[in-house]
Write a protein that holds these residues in place. Structure first.
Motif: not given
Length: 230
Positions: A164-168
């Motif tokens: 998980a990568v929130p800003s993407l």
């Protein structure tokens, strides 16, 4: 990157995350309007004569509170389904990266190159330099070219993990024995931080993700250096 006292999401770094932010604001406004309307009705019924027999038995009001929620659900469902289909779209990716979850680190394999792969461990606190983030930095970053479609194949060696990568706008479960895939386009250069979002054991919070987006020519130089060192 998140910062203290921040309200809301991190700044979007991909077109998909921009769509998600727009949908969030759209749904939040609907919730706000519903809450305001319900609060007004409660106050009005307590403080006025709206509780008379005509209002309580009104056929028109029953029609309104049956039809209105259906319309609201349609207004939420249509943009939601559109984004779900966008998240599943994977068209002609320029780079494919396989992310494999382990207890407790990530390993990356660039499928378009024969011997380009590495493990990514959390950086020990004593090795951090000024400006780096505790518990979020890694010794090897997942480097990708910006403004290019990137496909990520996600799986796990041992237990359930989640990449998980929130800003993407990325969150994909890593399931042992199963290969899931997702895709994104990074719209600007920079470092984008994430973590495993599945409770995977004692050191669950110590397997961060760092995606570094660079111009295409810098990515080619980086991949050439990595292949020489392999």
């Amino acid at each position: 990157m998140a910062h203290p006292t921040q309200l809301g999401f991190q700044d979007a770094a991909s077109p998909l995350m921009e769509e998600l932010l727009g949908f969030h604001d759209h749904a939040l406004m609907i919730v706000f309007l519903i809450s305001t309307l319900v609060l007004y009705i409660i106050i009005a019924m307590v403080s006025t004569k709206l509780t008379n027999k005509f209002i309580l038995d009104s056929q028109e009001i029953e029609i309104v509170w049956t039809v209105l929620p259906a319309i609201i659900l349609i207004l939420i469902a249509l943009p939601s389904l559109r984004i779900l289909y966008l998240m599943d779209e994977i068209n002609d990716p320029h780079v494919t990266v396989k992310a494999m979850g382990h207890q407790w680190y990530w390993s990356y394999e660039y499928s378009d190159y024969e011997n380009l792969g590495f493990d990514s461990y959390m950086m020990p606190i004593q090795d951090l330099t000024p400006g780096e983030f505790r518990l979020l930095e890694t010794d090897h970053r997942m480097v990708v070219p910006k403004e290019s479609p990137i496909r990520v194949l996600v799986s796990a060696e041992d237990v359930l993990h989640s990449w998980a990568v929130p800003s993407l706008g990325m969150k994909m479960d890593a399931v042992p024995g199963r290969l899931n895939q997702t895709a994104f386009i990074v719209s600007r250069s920079g470092l984008f931080y994430g973590q495993c979002s599945e409770i995977c054991g004692a050191n669950h919070s110590f397997m961060p993700i760092v995606v570094e987006a660079v111009p295409l020519e810098n990515f080619e130089k980086w991949s050439s250096l990595m292949l020489k060192d392999a």
